[in-house]
Design a protein around this motif. Sequence first.
Motif, short mmCIF file in Angstrom:
data_model
loop_
_atom_site.label_atom_id
_atom_site.label_comp_id
_atom_site.label_asym_id
_atom_site.label_seq_id
_atom_site.Cartn_x
_atom_site.Cartn_y
_atom_site.Cartn_z
N HIS A 114 -9.68 -1.19 5.39
CA HIS A 114 -10.21 -1.48 4.06
C HIS A 114 -11.71 -1.56 4.26
CE1 HIS A 114 -6.64 -3.58 1.88
NE2 HIS A 114 -6.22 -2.60 2.64
N GLU A 151 -8.68 3.09 3.42
CA GLU A 151 -7.63 2.66 2.50
C GLU A 151 -8.12 2.77 1.05
OE1 GLU A 151 -4.65 0.88 3.52
OE2 GLU A 151 -4.12 -0.28 1.75
N ASP A 177 -2.85 4.06 -0.65
CA ASP A 177 -1.98 2.93 -1.00
C ASP A 177 -1.92 2.84 -2.53
OD1 ASP A 177 -1.00 0.39 -1.72
OD2 ASP A 177 -1.62 -0.47 0.20
N ASN A 180 -2.48 -0.68 -4.39
CA ASN A 180 -3.84 -1.22 -4.51
C ASN A 180 -4.53 -0.75 -5.78
OD1 ASN A 180 -3.53 -2.56 -2.13
ND2 ASN A 180 -4.81 -1.19 -0.91
N HIS A 204 0.53 4.13 2.55
CA HIS A 204 1.32 2.89 2.49
C HIS A 204 2.26 3.02 1.31
CE1 HIS A 204 -1.88 0.36 4.77
NE2 HIS A 204 -1.14 1.11 5.56
N LYS A 206 3.78 0.96 -0.87
CA LYS A 206 3.69 -0.44 -1.34
C LYS A 206 3.75 -0.41 -2.86
CE LYS A 206 -0.22 -3.10 -1.33
NZ LYS A 206 -1.38 -3.75 -0.69
N GLU A 250 4.71 -0.93 3.43
CA GLU A 250 3.89 -2.12 3.62
C GLU A 250 4.40 -3.19 2.66
OE1 GLU A 250 -0.81 -3.11 4.16
OE2 GLU A 250 -0.27 -1.88 2.45
MG MG Z 1 -2.23 -1.05 2.12
#
Ligand code: MG
Length: 279
Positions: A114, A151, A177, A180, A204, A206, A250
């Motif tokens: 990140h 990320e 991701d 996010n 990811h 997620k 994740e």
């Molecule tokens: Mg992530």
Amino acid sequence: MVEMPIGIFASAGEGLGASLEAVKRLGVSTIQLGAPRDGTGRHRLPEIKEQLDASGLHIDVVFCGFTDSSYETLQAVERTVGLAPKATRQHRLDETKQIAEFARELGCDAIGMHLGVIPTDTTDSNYQDLVDTVRSVCDYCAGIGQRFHLETGQETAEELLEFIRRVERENLCVNFDPANMILYDKGDPLEALDVLAPYVRSVHCKDAKRERQPGQKWYEDCPLGEGDVDIPAFVTKLYNIGYRGPLTIEREYSPNQEADLRKAIDLLNQVRAKLHLKD
Ligand code: MG
């Protein structure tokens, strides 16, 4: 070669990732590994390497994490996360290079991070400083045959694309991701994936809900398939843009992490079956 193998974000004894024991029980073949923090874990490299070698797991990306990072508020993210905060930048740059070496010892050809909050004003001198810092990481990584993955989520896809273009390094890539994008309210994840497609080298899996429950922290994710990311559409779009790398689950803030991971594996297997992926 297995197409889009299922993986898990794991940690070697600290951080939010699943434990290596849980990963083994869940039977996946690939992981992303949260790097041990400065001063607390990197001396454990021989032990971690032995554990990982014995497990036969493939390591997709080693993720950088730094002491004193806080996701408590968006202001705290701005102050404390990644290479963006000026006060800790040089120290963390040195640390990032150490993590790259740690990853190399483990036979992994990518580190991820990140980056923190990229300034929105591209004419700001701090923006150019951050570009230079990321070049320094990329050049170091290139020297040891690695990529550097940023990320997504702390800025819009267009802002990240602009930043990547300005860094001008071939080994600068994206760890996408989708959750996010929802948590930071930075746009629709599937549209963002179109924008960043040429740079996506890891992901990811997620999920997150836009709507917060009373008392729920802004950054908390939810079980895969139960949030506002359309996971089957996300995986299908990854396939359609030519991505064949690991689908790394994740799951961060969960009282039932292992059970959630098991359900996530089932969901991804269903999507993989529909896409007739090679096992
Ligand atoms: Mg992530």
